[in-house]
Design an enzyme around this catalytic site. Structure first.
Site, mmCIF file in Angstrom:
data_model
loop_
_atom_site.group_PDB
_atom_site.id
_atom_site.type_symbol
_atom_site.label_atom_id
_atom_site.label_comp_id
_atom_site.label_asym_id
_atom_site.label_seq_id
_atom_site.Cartn_x
_atom_site.Cartn_y
_atom_site.Cartn_z
ATOM 1 N N ASP A 114 -6.862 5.700 4.527
ATOM 2 C CA ASP A 114 -6.969 4.554 3.614
ATOM 3 C C ASP A 114 -7.922 3.517 4.217
ATOM 4 O O ASP A 114 -7.774 2.317 3.986
ATOM 5 C CB ASP A 114 -5.554 3.966 3.401
ATOM 6 N N LYS A 135 -13.037 4.025 -1.754
ATOM 7 C CA LYS A 135 -13.240 2.679 -2.303
ATOM 8 C C LYS A 135 -14.481 2.720 -3.181
ATOM 9 O O LYS A 135 -15.517 3.285 -2.789
ATOM 10 C CB LYS A 135 -13.417 1.655 -1.176
ATOM 11 N N ASP A 187 -11.379 3.779 16.576
ATOM 12 C CA ASP A 187 -12.201 3.869 15.366
ATOM 13 C C ASP A 187 -11.848 5.173 14.649
ATOM 14 O O ASP A 187 -12.043 6.262 15.206
ATOM 15 C CB ASP A 187 -13.680 3.846 15.782
ATOM 16 N N SER A 240 0.813 -1.214 0.000
ATOM 17 C CA SER A 240 0.000 0.000 0.000
ATOM 18 C C SER A 240 0.849 1.267 0.000
ATOM 19 O O SER A 240 0.406 2.331 -0.439
ATOM 20 C CB SER A 240 -0.820 -0.013 1.282
ATOM 21 N N ASP A 299 -5.780 2.880 13.956
ATOM 22 C CA ASP A 299 -6.331 1.675 13.334
ATOM 23 C C ASP A 299 -6.787 0.725 14.427
ATOM 24 O O ASP A 299 -6.138 0.600 15.462
ATOM 25 C CB ASP A 299 -5.275 0.977 12.446
ATOM 26 N N ALA A 328 -2.900 0.642 9.586
ATOM 27 C CA ALA A 328 -2.236 -0.660 9.656
ATOM 28 C C ALA A 328 -2.234 -1.376 8.301
ATOM 29 O O ALA A 328 -3.183 -1.233 7.543
ATOM 30 C CB ALA A 328 -2.952 -1.528 10.699
ATOM 31 N N PRO A 329 -1.182 -2.096 7.940
ATOM 32 C CA PRO A 329 0.010 -2.356 8.766
ATOM 33 C C PRO A 329 1.045 -1.226 8.786
ATOM 34 O O PRO A 329 1.989 -1.281 9.559
ATOM 35 C CB PRO A 329 0.606 -3.614 8.135
ATOM 36 N N GLY A 330 0.896 -0.196 7.955
ATOM 37 C CA GLY A 330 1.785 0.960 8.164
ATOM 38 C C GLY A 330 2.486 1.522 6.940
ATOM 39 O O GLY A 330 3.399 2.333 7.077
ATOM 40 N N GLY A 331 2.070 1.123 5.756
ATOM 41 C CA GLY A 331 2.752 1.584 4.538
ATOM 42 C C GLY A 331 2.665 3.087 4.316
ATOM 43 O O GLY A 331 3.640 3.722 3.888
HETATM 44 C C1 SAM Z 1 -6.192 -0.967 3.213
HETATM 45 S S1 SAM Z 1 -5.795 -1.101 4.875
HETATM 46 C C2 SAM Z 1 -4.714 0.241 5.112
HETATM 47 C C3 SAM Z 1 -3.333 -0.022 4.625
HETATM 48 C C4 SAM Z 1 -2.385 1.080 5.026
HETATM 49 N N1 SAM Z 1 -2.677 2.346 4.373
HETATM 50 C C5 SAM Z 1 -0.944 0.734 4.727
HETATM 51 O O1 SAM Z 1 -0.327 1.431 3.947
HETATM 52 O O2 SAM Z 1 -0.442 -0.243 5.267
HETATM 53 C C6 SAM Z 1 -7.234 -0.540 5.646
HETATM 54 C C7 SAM Z 1 -7.127 -0.422 7.140
HETATM 55 O O3 SAM Z 1 -8.229 0.331 7.571
HETATM 56 C C8 SAM Z 1 -8.572 -0.117 8.864
HETATM 57 N N2 SAM Z 1 -9.925 0.365 9.163
HETATM 58 C C9 SAM Z 1 -11.057 0.192 8.437
HETATM 59 N N3 SAM Z 1 -12.075 0.826 9.028
HETATM 60 C C10 SAM Z 1 -11.559 1.424 10.137
HETATM 61 C C11 SAM Z 1 -12.099 2.237 11.153
HETATM 62 N N4 SAM Z 1 -13.389 2.594 11.163
HETATM 63 N N5 SAM Z 1 -11.269 2.680 12.126
HETATM 64 C C12 SAM Z 1 -9.957 2.339 12.141
HETATM 65 N N6 SAM Z 1 -9.397 1.572 11.210
HETATM 66 C C13 SAM Z 1 -10.186 1.120 10.214
HETATM 67 C C14 SAM Z 1 -8.425 -1.621 8.774
HETATM 68 O O4 SAM Z 1 -8.208 -2.169 10.062
HETATM 69 C C15 SAM Z 1 -7.211 -1.753 7.888
HETATM 70 O O5 SAM Z 1 -6.039 -1.928 8.644
#
Ligand code: SAM
Length: 391
Positions: A311, A340, A295, A218, A270, A251-254
């Protein structure tokens, strides 16, 4: 070879998004004036490109979300002889006026397209040297300073002094680029692009490499967004060491990793765990990162930050409302976020999300610049850049 009466445009897009790409381009054109006497575009599903016929309307590449590259199409060659592809292509180019700054041989971004790159790599130097000899191509294939000197008289006929001189990328940027697009090995579409109204990268793709130490793929999305939406000076001005950011859905942190490597302090929000390593330290324990298991839709920062990146996999309408609320509250100055896309009615969903943000910012009297693109590293999503502007 066929010459069109109308204006034909060749647009590249992510395979699978041809309908969205054509629909959006036609809509942009119709907003200028009605399209008269032209049939709907023939869209080939999963081809990675569309051809759109217009009257004299123009298109703006920056404002088209699903368009990777915008090309004025001049010729279509339906059958290229296997033994001599060069001659018909040169003949077609000979009918075009002027000179070109760049020659790009391109293929669809599909598995079939990838197979054609062996051919285009071999073909490129042949076509390039033929065009140079004819004085039609004035620069290297990529907009970089030439390694070899060229005749100054070729560049500046009025000040011909016999000196040799290198072409700077800036100086050559006003010349149109020449695109030869091969939908297959035996056909070619020949067009030109305006460097000021097109993507600056071959095939409209700002491909990123995966940094070994980044925690997720990501990370390339945010790297690409920074490259596509901000020019060098804006990157230097807006992404400075000592700035602060919130990363929602981190998460995971990219994405966090991209900010941290620029010296930006990040609050990574996250529900899930962060992972990865930076300089042999887990990203989650990096001194510039604070991870909050909360959240992201409810999180409110204690202090305003420079950047909000987001993201989260959430409905676009929810993300849009959230972004509007952050700007209205003055919690951030700049944002990059992903929306999305639903399976159907993607343009409607985007209109509603982006329209909602615009409405909210307008109501608050906030001046801003917003750009949205389906980036190369995006899948069923688009990325948006939003920044507050003065006056
Ligand atoms: C596509 S991943 C993000 C990847 C991240 N940008 C990276 O570079 O590693 C989406 C993340 O959004 C988190 N997520 C989705 N809805 C959420 C919410 N309402 N609050 C916190 N985290 C949320 C999920 O747990 C997931 O880790």
């Amino acid at each position: 070879m066929r010459k069109s009466q109308n204006t034909l445009w060749l647009l590249y897009c992510r395979p699978g998004f041809e309908q969205d790409c054509a629909q959006e381009a036609l809509r942009q054109a119709k907003q200028q004036k009605p399209i008269i006497g032209i049939e709907q575009p023939g869209v080939i599903a999963d081809s990675g490109y569309v051809v759109v016929a217009l009257n004299d309307q123009t298109l703006s590449c920056r404002e088209l979300i699903f368009t990777r590259q915008l090309i004025r199409l001049h010729h279509s060659i339906a059958t290229l002889p296997e033994r001599d592809r060069l001659t018909p292509i040169l003949d077609a180019i000979a009918t075009l006026p002027g000179t070109f700054g760049t020659l790009w041989l391109e293929v669809p971004d599909t598995n079939e397209g990838k197979l054609l790159t062996t051919f285009t790599r071999r073909f490129q130097p042949l076509l390039e040297s033929a065009l140079r000899e004819q004085g039609r191509l004035l620069d290297e294939t990529i907009n970089t300073v030439r390694a070899e000197p060229v005749e100054a008289s070729l560049l500046h006929p009025s000040t011909s002094s016999g000196r040799t001189e290198e072409i700077s990328p800036r100086r050559n940027n006003h010349l149109p680029r020449l695109h030869i697009f091969f939908p297959g090995k035996s056909s070619a579409l020949i067009g030109t692009s305006d460097p000021h109204n097109s993507a600056a990268t071959i095939m409209g793709i700002a491909r990123q490499s995966m940094p070994a130490e980044a925690p997720s793929r990501s990370t390339m999305k945010l790297a690409e967004a920074i490259e596509v939406f901000m020019d060098r000076s804006e990157q230097t001005r807006l992404l400075r060491q000592g700035m602060t950011a919130v990363d929602l859905g981190a998460a995971p942190g990219g994405w966090t990793w991209q900010l941290v490597k620029r010296g930006i302090r990040v609050t990574a929000v996250d529900n899930g765990p962060m992972k990865g390593a930076l300089d042999n330290h887990p990203l989650a324990q990096h001194p510039l990162v604070q991870h909050l298991r909360q959240d992201g839709l409810k999180y409110a920062p204690r202090k305003a930050v420079d950047w909000l990146v987001c993201d989260m996999v959430e409905q676009p309408s929810k993300v849009a409302t959230l972004i509007g609320a952050w700007f209205a509250a003055g919690w951030c100055k700049h944002a990059i976020f992903n929306l999305k896309l639903p399976m159907k009615k993607r343009i409607d969903a985007l209109d509603s999300a982006l329209g909602g943000i615009r409405k909210r910012l307008d109501e608050e009297g906030i001046n801003y610049r917003m750009m949205a693109k389906q980036l190369y590293h995006d899948r069923e999503e688009v990325t948006v850049f939003l920044t507050k502007t003065k006056g």
